[in-house]
Design a protein around this motif. Structure first.
Motif, PDB file in Angstrom:
ATOM      1  N   LEU A 200       0.815  -1.072   0.138  1.00 14.73           N
ATOM      2  CA  LEU A 200       0.136  -0.039  -0.109  1.00 14.73           C
ATOM      3  C   LEU A 200       0.751   1.245  -0.008  1.00 14.73           C
ATOM      4  O   LEU A 200       1.786   1.381   0.832  1.00 14.73           O
ATOM      5  N   ASP A 202      -0.061   4.614   0.663  1.00 20.59           N
ATOM      6  CA  ASP A 202      -0.619   5.379   1.623  1.00 20.59           C
ATOM      7  C   ASP A 202      -0.236   4.816   2.973  1.00 20.59           C
ATOM      8  O   ASP A 202      -0.919   3.471   3.184  1.00 20.59           O
ATOM      9  N   ASN A 204      -1.298   5.613   5.785  1.00 21.16           N
ATOM     10  CA  ASN A 204      -2.591   5.467   6.775  1.00 21.16           C
ATOM     11  C   ASN A 204      -3.311   4.656   6.221  1.00 21.16           C
ATOM     12  O   ASN A 204      -4.418   4.479   6.982  1.00 21.16           O
ATOM     13  N   SER A 205      -3.180   3.789   5.179  1.00 12.31           N
ATOM     14  CA  SER A 205      -3.988   2.530   4.895  1.00 12.31           C
ATOM     15  C   SER A 205      -3.923   1.335   5.380  1.00 12.31           C
ATOM     16  O   SER A 205      -2.522   1.063   5.840  1.00 12.31           O
ATOM     17  N   GLN A 206      -4.776   0.466   5.350  1.00 14.44           N
ATOM     18  CA  GLN A 206      -4.587  -0.877   6.137  1.00 14.44           C
ATOM     19  C   GLN A 206      -5.433  -1.822   5.444  1.00 14.44           C
ATOM     20  O   GLN A 206      -6.502  -1.725   4.999  1.00 14.44           O
ATOM     21  N   ILE A 263      -9.496  -2.229   1.472  1.00 14.91           N
ATOM     22  CA  ILE A 263      -8.510  -1.423   1.958  1.00 14.91           C
ATOM     23  C   ILE A 263      -9.294  -0.130   2.834  1.00 14.91           C
ATOM     24  O   ILE A 263      -9.859   0.644   2.298  1.00 14.91           O
ATOM     25  N   VAL A 264      -8.759  -0.011   4.074  1.00 11.30           N
ATOM     26  CA  VAL A 264      -9.390   1.008   4.950  1.00 11.30           C
ATOM     27  C   VAL A 264      -8.413   2.059   4.962  1.00 11.30           C
ATOM     28  O   VAL A 264      -7.243   1.709   5.589  1.00 11.30           O
ATOM     29  N   THR A 265      -8.700   3.333   4.807  1.00 12.92           N
ATOM     30  CA  THR A 265      -7.825   4.638   5.193  1.00 12.92           C
ATOM     31  C   THR A 265      -8.422   5.277   6.395  1.00 12.92           C
ATOM     32  O   THR A 265      -9.514   5.646   6.624  1.00 12.92           O
TER      33      THR A 265
END
Length: 266
Positions: A200, A202, A204-206, A263-265
């Motif tokens: 990823l 970003d 801050n993404s997971q 993908i969760v930001t």
């Protein structure tokens, strides 16, 4: 770099300290370093070679996974000690209606299959969940077998086989800052592990999993978060860190579970 930067030819040779213990002091190792042990057989110990001939023995990795440099003990100045002779392993199981839960197994710490010496677990207050941490010799974490016992009843099925060497250790302040390997299960159930390689951009993404199982939010609730595991060899032959998630499920749940990666930001 001080530990060879993953190159076996640059690995740091250790000294035999007696018994099964090997030690070495290395300068300049950063506290966030990851490492693993390499075993090299004595070149002159091979059989069937003529006098003076040297055996060409390829070194082998002792583990397929990387260890985090987190279990440190200050012993003066800038010197810290990393002790890998024992690894903390947490046994966790969910069992409804039980008054007493134990784990027995092939390790001496688990009673060596002697029911009278099995390890008794502690109940988590207010939950049908039982757990306990035991320190296991590092050369045994991927070899032992075990089973849970509730109220003198042994769970059905074949013995559970440890896959602790594939579980990402989680650093916990209450255990002197060392990484704890958790083996979670449900009574007569399965431990399901998800792996996906997807870098990823970003920070801050997971990566998460949304699905039909309650632990995945049943599609509309909170998805199951994933974490980056130890470097592993990918199908392409290169090293990479996969996103990992593990959850315990009953046998009946597994065939019907549906899921998707998301993908969760923050």
């Amino acid at each position: 770099e001080a530990l060879g930067d993953g190159d076996p030819s640059k690995a740091v040779r250790m000294k035999h300290g007696g018994g099964n213990v090997w030690t070495v002091t290395v300068d300049g190792v950063p506290m966030d370093a990851r490492y693993r042990y390499l075993v090299q057989t004595d070149e002159n110990s091979s059989k069937g070679k003529g006098k003076g001939a040297a055996a060409k023995v390829e070194p082998r990795w002792e583990t397929e996974y990387m260890l985090p440099l987190t279990d440190t003990m200050h012993i003066g100045g800038d010197t810290h000690e990393q002790d890998d002779t024992l690894v903390p392993v947490r046994f966790v199981i969910k069992k409804q209606g039980a008054a007493r839960v134990l784990v027995q197994g092939s390790l001496p710490e688990l009673g060596s299959w002697n029911p009278k010496k099995a390890l008794e677990l502690d109940r988590v207050p207010g939950k049908d969940k039982w757990e306990r941490i035991v320190h296991v010799p590092s050369d045994e974490i991927a070899k032992f077998e075990y089973k849970y016992v509730a109220d003198d009843k042994v769970e059905k099925g074949s013995n559970r086989r440890s896959d602790a060497n594939q579980v990402e250790p989680q650093v916990e302040g209450g255990i002197s800052g060392r990484g704890v390997i958790t083996l979670a299960a449900v009574w007569e159930g399965l431990l399901v592990r998800f792996l996906i390689f997807h870098p990823l951009e970003d920070p801050n993404s997971q990566m998460c999993i949304s699905g039909s199982h309650p632990c995945m939010g049943e599609w509309l609730g909170k998805p199951l978060g994933m974490g980056l595991g130890n470097p592993r060899t990918l199908l392409t032959g290169v090293q990479g860190r996969c996103w990992e998630a593990t959850f315990a499920a009953a046998d009946a749940d597994v065939p019907n579970v549906q899921y998707r990666y998301c993908i969760v930001t923050a």
